[in-house]
Design a protein around this motif. Sequence first.
Motif, short mmCIF file in Angstrom:
data_model
loop_
_atom_site.label_atom_id
_atom_site.label_comp_id
_atom_site.label_asym_id
_atom_site.label_seq_id
_atom_site.Cartn_x
_atom_site.Cartn_y
_atom_site.Cartn_z
N ALA A 113 -7.16 -2.64 -11.61
CA ALA A 113 -5.86 -2.32 -11.02
C ALA A 113 -5.42 -3.43 -10.08
N THR A 114 -4.11 -3.48 -9.86
CA THR A 114 -3.60 -4.32 -8.81
C THR A 114 -4.20 -3.81 -7.51
N LEU B 4 -4.08 4.76 -1.00
CA LEU B 4 -5.24 5.28 -0.27
C LEU B 4 -6.04 4.16 0.38
N ASP C 184 -11.57 14.05 -7.50
CA ASP C 184 -10.34 14.25 -8.26
C ASP C 184 -9.74 15.62 -7.91
N GLY D 40 -12.34 8.85 -6.04
CA GLY D 40 -12.45 8.66 -7.49
C GLY D 40 -12.71 9.96 -8.21
N SER D 41 -13.07 9.81 -9.48
CA SER D 41 -13.40 11.01 -10.25
C SER D 41 -14.73 11.57 -9.73
N PRO E 16 -10.18 4.14 -5.83
CA PRO E 16 -10.03 4.50 -7.26
C PRO E 16 -9.48 3.34 -8.07
N ASN E 17 -9.55 3.52 -9.38
CA ASN E 17 -9.19 2.41 -10.26
C ASN E 17 -7.70 2.20 -10.40
N ASN E 18 -6.93 3.28 -10.36
CA ASN E 18 -5.50 3.01 -10.47
C ASN E 18 -4.93 2.76 -9.07
N VAL E 19 -3.88 1.99 -9.07
CA VAL E 19 -3.34 1.49 -7.81
C VAL E 19 -2.97 2.65 -6.90
N SER E 20 -3.27 2.52 -5.64
CA SER E 20 -3.04 3.63 -4.76
C SER E 20 -2.90 3.13 -3.34
N GLU F 127 1.28 -0.65 -14.99
CA GLU F 127 0.23 0.32 -14.72
C GLU F 127 0.80 1.54 -13.98
N VAL F 128 0.17 2.66 -14.20
CA VAL F 128 0.59 3.88 -13.53
C VAL F 128 -0.07 3.90 -12.16
N ARG F 129 0.73 4.12 -11.13
CA ARG F 129 0.15 4.18 -9.79
C ARG F 129 -0.10 5.62 -9.39
N GLY F 130 -1.16 5.82 -8.72
CA GLY F 130 -1.50 7.16 -8.26
C GLY F 130 -2.93 7.16 -7.82
N CYS F 131 -3.52 8.33 -7.66
CA CYS F 131 -4.91 8.33 -7.25
C CYS F 131 -5.74 9.35 -8.01
N ALA F 132 -5.11 10.21 -8.79
CA ALA F 132 -5.88 11.24 -9.46
C ALA F 132 -6.43 10.77 -10.79
N ASN F 133 -5.71 9.87 -11.39
CA ASN F 133 -6.07 9.47 -12.75
C ASN F 133 -7.11 8.36 -12.72
N VAL F 134 -8.33 8.69 -12.32
CA VAL F 134 -9.32 7.65 -12.12
C VAL F 134 -10.46 7.77 -13.12
#
Lengths: 327, 389
Positions: free
Chosen positions: B120-121, B97, B199, B175-176, B91-95, A320-327
Amino acid sequence: MNALTQWHIDGCPGYRAIWPDWKNSTRVEDLPFLHVGVFKKRLWQTAGAGVRHQRVLKSSATSNAGNSRISLDERSSTLQAASSSSILRDALGGELRPLIVLDHAKSLLQRGETSARIAAALSLRPLASALHFVMAEDPAGPRLLWDQIAAVCAQHDHVRVYGFTWLLWQTWATAEIPDTVRQVLARTRIQFVHSGGWKKLEAQAVDRAAFDRRLIATGAPNSQVLDFYGLVEQVGVIFPLCPAGHRHIPRWALALTRDPWTLDCVREKPGMLQLMNTLSFGAPYHNVLTEDIGVLHSTPCPCGRAGPHFDLHGRIPKAEVRGCANV
Amino acid sequence: MEYFQNSAGTVAVALPFALSIRISDWESLRYTMVRRVDPAFTRDEWAYLVNFLHGDQLARPALLSFGRQGGDPQQLVSLFRPRPTIALWLPNNVSLLGPLTLILCSLTGAQIHVKSGSRATDLCQAFVTYARRQLPSKSDLQHYLSDQVTVANFDRFDPRNRTMAAEADVRIAFGSDASITEIHALPHRPDSIALPFGDHQSEVWVELAAMDDAAVDALISVFAIYGQTGCTSPRRVVVIDGTHDDCLRLRDALAARWPSVQREQTPMHVASQNVLHHQLALADGWQSITVDQNAAVLAAGSLEQDPLRGAMSLAIVSATPEAAVASLPANIQTVGHHLRDPSAAHWIALLAQTDIKRWVPLRRMHHFGPIWDGGNFWRQLFDEVQIAT
């Protein structure tokens, strides 16, 4: 390949922009390629004398990146049909048999567009005495019309069945086949042909041996299963699994494997598979770097076929791509 | 009660714990963390967390919000009470934050309910589990994390979203814009507050004359960790008052130094996707190259060109300051600068015309603190009582 590459350099501005300095290559590994993902991002077309773009072939989107869209032209389609027919004839025999397709008949009717699933099925058409589409339109999910299948099999002692790998497993191999149909099938020699990858079946821990066993058990003795690999970006050049478990490259195609980090060509060890063919005139699909991992062999294959062959190890592993913008 | 001194007088903060002990508990965890990276985290992420838990860093929210510790209770001007319950949507992707926000919220003593991304993890859960396991069983922080903090993983349709929103005094949502709107539309108490972190995009502005090897290395570091997927990661570099040749020079300097800065092996699918996005960039007219191991795409072009979409694609363009401002995305958050004098009046005047939320040195782009997206969010986790005697 040099002439074909020059054809696309001349006729496709996007391709030319990627390889602006290309001149004739003396080694196949120096021929300019396109990454398979570019076909998900835009429709590529090569303009040139005699090229008539007919329709767009759409892949099934198995990732979030969307569908590949492949512009097919008349000349390439003719060549590709001859190619797939020749390759399949070598694997299945040349006799015409009824072809049972696990799809809806209406899939044929979409104007200007063809799905990858239907294109794969139609690659068998030159070997088909008749086509039978046997998928019910059921919003609850894919379901086969067993009465129709039984009717075809009752009239023929030898048929061919084509379906995407997961569909064949879900709707045939693991289906509750009515007893009356099962009896008819048991008297029919069936050549099951499938393509489309194992991703969904891996999640269910289904291996190839179990897959083949379950299918063959539904047909008469000497039924067989043939798995072929191909790219929607290179229809016509397909790679059936030979009895020794390898995939052979026809004379009008080439394959390379590349190190993913350096893009250097590798042999006898896993690399990203690059596929080339001489049958693609309408767009630069003649040379595609895939995201599949393969091992290229030049040693003789026990099956007796000559020439290079490869083993397919599946898609490159993704995290998975890690980050916070791509939500 | 803790007391703080600022220019207005003394501020009392009704923390239900001793701030110094909470900070020292977190600091003690650092010493365990440096021994081994938890497998849920990358080395870079773990190192970031270790740095974040430094005592000085943890003391900053109170310092920025209330002043220095101490003060004369006879000159009290304000009393701050922590809002009792915080609901946090991640948010849905791992972060990172999740863990970072949780750590800052823990400095208020509030009860915290975290909803992590359903696809996400869960780094927040991973961190809380790690901390609960590693902290001494009798420590104040261990009790707090065990009794006051819950982390759960569920989707947007789960009824627990409604419960979280209904019960919280503070609703923090990352999140978005669409998902934040959805969260804040859930029924909630009229006196509860919402802290939305939507975002955002970020970029870097540099003057080539100010760029040295250290700055090039810093740019590689801040970009390489998340590429375009981090809201504080630069999607493009603007060479202020530069030329196209300057962009090419910077591109090549980045490529040359890349292997010495980013030493971990690039994941195979990332390398592959970079080949793809390099080709797309070339087809779109960018002067694109890939760096060692196909770890990233660096492309020189102009402000007018379509943006690069690859997760690890960095655009390099030149512009005047005014043109850079005019081409900022509507959701701009951070501009990381490496300029000869970033605090010069003309820069501040220019900033005032923008929606930029953070104007920070390039190397501090990813730094998360009590002030975020233009507000002191940590201070808003408290109710203020005006005191006049």
